[in-house]
Design an enzyme around this catalytic site. Sequence first.
Site, PDB file in Angstrom:
ATOM      1  N   GLY A  19      -5.036   7.364  -0.049  1.00 59.28           N
ATOM      2  CA  GLY A  19      -5.735   7.026   1.185  1.00 59.28           C
ATOM      3  C   GLY A  19      -5.704   8.245   2.089  1.00 59.28           C
ATOM      4  O   GLY A  19      -4.653   8.889   2.245  1.00 59.28           O
ATOM      5  N   ASP A  52      -1.829 -10.682  12.238  1.00 58.79           N
ATOM      6  CA  ASP A  52      -1.158  -9.379  12.217  1.00 58.79           C
ATOM      7  C   ASP A  52       0.322  -9.539  12.531  1.00 58.79           C
ATOM      8  O   ASP A  52       1.183  -8.976  11.841  1.00 58.79           O
ATOM      9  CB  ASP A  52      -1.824  -8.443  13.242  1.00 58.79           C
ATOM     10  CG  ASP A  52      -1.105  -7.106  13.356  1.00 58.79           C
ATOM     11  OD1 ASP A  52      -1.072  -6.368  12.359  1.00 58.79           O
ATOM     12  OD2 ASP A  52      -0.573  -6.812  14.448  1.00 58.79           O
ATOM     13  N   LYS A 112       4.232  -9.079  10.298  1.00 59.54           N
ATOM     14  CA  LYS A 112       5.348  -8.317  10.863  1.00 59.54           C
ATOM     15  C   LYS A 112       6.595  -9.191  10.979  1.00 59.54           C
ATOM     16  O   LYS A 112       7.717  -8.717  10.755  1.00 59.54           O
ATOM     17  CB  LYS A 112       4.940  -7.730  12.207  1.00 59.54           C
ATOM     18  CG  LYS A 112       3.835  -6.687  12.073  1.00 59.54           C
ATOM     19  CD  LYS A 112       3.307  -6.211  13.409  1.00 59.54           C
ATOM     20  CE  LYS A 112       2.209  -5.178  13.202  1.00 59.54           C
ATOM     21  NZ  LYS A 112       1.616  -4.707  14.482  1.00 59.54           N
ATOM     22  N   LYS A 128       1.433  -3.111   5.634  1.00 56.79           N
ATOM     23  CA  LYS A 128       2.314  -4.266   5.814  1.00 56.79           C
ATOM     24  C   LYS A 128       2.397  -5.143   4.573  1.00 56.79           C
ATOM     25  O   LYS A 128       3.437  -5.729   4.276  1.00 56.79           O
ATOM     26  CB  LYS A 128       1.810  -5.114   6.993  1.00 56.79           C
ATOM     27  CG  LYS A 128       1.866  -4.432   8.335  1.00 56.79           C
ATOM     28  CD  LYS A 128       1.460  -5.373   9.452  1.00 56.79           C
ATOM     29  CE  LYS A 128      -0.024  -5.686   9.423  1.00 56.79           C
ATOM     30  NZ  LYS A 128      -0.862  -4.529   9.760  1.00 56.79           N
ATOM     31  N   VAL A 137       5.916  -2.186  11.319  1.00 55.59           N
ATOM     32  CA  VAL A 137       6.177  -3.175  12.371  1.00 55.59           C
ATOM     33  C   VAL A 137       5.723  -2.681  13.743  1.00 55.59           C
ATOM     34  O   VAL A 137       4.933  -3.347  14.416  1.00 55.59           O
ATOM     35  CB  VAL A 137       7.670  -3.565  12.410  1.00 55.59           C
ATOM     36  CG1 VAL A 137       7.968  -4.483  13.605  1.00 55.59           C
ATOM     37  CG2 VAL A 137       8.057  -4.259  11.115  1.00 55.59           C
ATOM     38  N   THR A 180      -7.639   7.971   8.897  1.00 55.59           N
ATOM     39  CA  THR A 180      -7.088   8.445  10.162  1.00 55.59           C
ATOM     40  C   THR A 180      -5.594   8.744  10.077  1.00 55.59           C
ATOM     41  O   THR A 180      -5.136   9.796  10.526  1.00 55.59           O
ATOM     42  CB  THR A 180      -7.351   7.402  11.258  1.00 55.59           C
ATOM     43  OG1 THR A 180      -8.760   7.231  11.407  1.00 55.59           O
ATOM     44  CG2 THR A 180      -6.757   7.841  12.581  1.00 55.59           C
ATOM     45  N   GLU A 220     -10.784  -4.720  17.186  1.00 58.63           N
ATOM     46  CA  GLU A 220     -11.792  -4.537  16.151  1.00 58.63           C
ATOM     47  C   GLU A 220     -13.040  -5.351  16.473  1.00 58.63           C
ATOM     48  O   GLU A 220     -13.009  -6.273  17.290  1.00 58.63           O
ATOM     49  CB  GLU A 220     -11.231  -4.997  14.795  1.00 58.63           C
ATOM     50  CG  GLU A 220      -9.992  -4.276  14.339  1.00 58.63           C
ATOM     51  CD  GLU A 220     -10.271  -2.848  13.890  1.00 58.63           C
ATOM     52  OE1 GLU A 220     -11.458  -2.513  13.648  1.00 58.63           O
ATOM     53  OE2 GLU A 220      -9.302  -2.075  13.789  1.00 58.63           O
TER      54      GLU A 220
END
Length: 345
Positions: free
Chosen positions: A9, A224, A228, A129, A156, A12, A213
């Site tokens: 990958g 999300d 975590k 994650k 996390v 960014t 997003e």
Amino acid sequence: MTHKLALIGFGTVGQSLVEILREKGEELRRKEGMEAEVVAVSDLLKGSLYHPEGLNIDRLLQAAGEGDLNRYPEVPGLVRGWDSRRTIRECNADTVVEVSYTDVRTGQPAIDHCRTAFETGKNVVMTNKGPVALAYRELSELARRHRVGWNFEGTVMSGTPALHMARTSLAGNEISEIRGIFNGTTNYILTQMEEGWTFDEALAEAQSRGIAEADPTSDIEGYDVLYKVMILAQVVMETPLDRKEVVREGIRGITAEDIRQAREEGKCWKLLGRIRREGDGVTASVQPLRLSLTDPLAGVGGTMNAITYDCDLAGPITLVGAGAGRKETGFALLADLIQRVQERP
């Protein structure tokens, strides 16, 4: 000795890590004894490169900026076109930096990337994650069996060392409860609602600023934070959780009237992830809750994240910091790499 890296990958976050290595190379050698070299990059959209003697960082970043690694100039020994699994298997990297686009519901393809790396004797550092939340026990055992390292601090709170603090600075404590603000998007929306904005107005503003997003479902519905919470339960509380065992509720139902009533009571709303030890197990939830303004988490506004560990010896310890960001997540990978280098025999 030079530590060789393969990046799986190269979006960014991967590019941010490489930029940090370029900018801080001399300082890292002098202060941390770390000299890193990128030997391979494999990206589903941009292409792949491998050179056993290392890739030129400036040319690599230039090609990535143009969206096509095939623009990297031809040099003797350069290999192009390997897929991610072959790159991991056949390159001469010491550590795989796994930052691929991964389906958090399945943890793939990152879980398979980890398996391949461990089975071929390579360390892994990652920010995904999914593998930690869904396959922690299997992958930990596989890494142990092959005597390699697996680091995932950025999963996390990005560059804020929530996991490192629990496992090192708080060692010797029994942690009875973990509470935290683990999503900057929802925290920003709730902070704006405290200023009089409606939910829809705050969400639209977050999207216009790139905080949310275009499809904000994962954030505002609590998914999300759910993953975590699962990571914290397994890594810190040493208790695996299934997604179905975590109570999950997002913030879409919070109204201006809810905000007003909480303020009148000297409280504010926060989306909290919580894990509490109960007997031999734990209970976990992701829910919007009203906090007293005296609670350390109540004062954490905007996109910031925070975590509170309730410890039997140290008492409640709260850590506040950025939970996302290009440079911050790149730093999380760097911190993991430094640990890998320093622990190398």
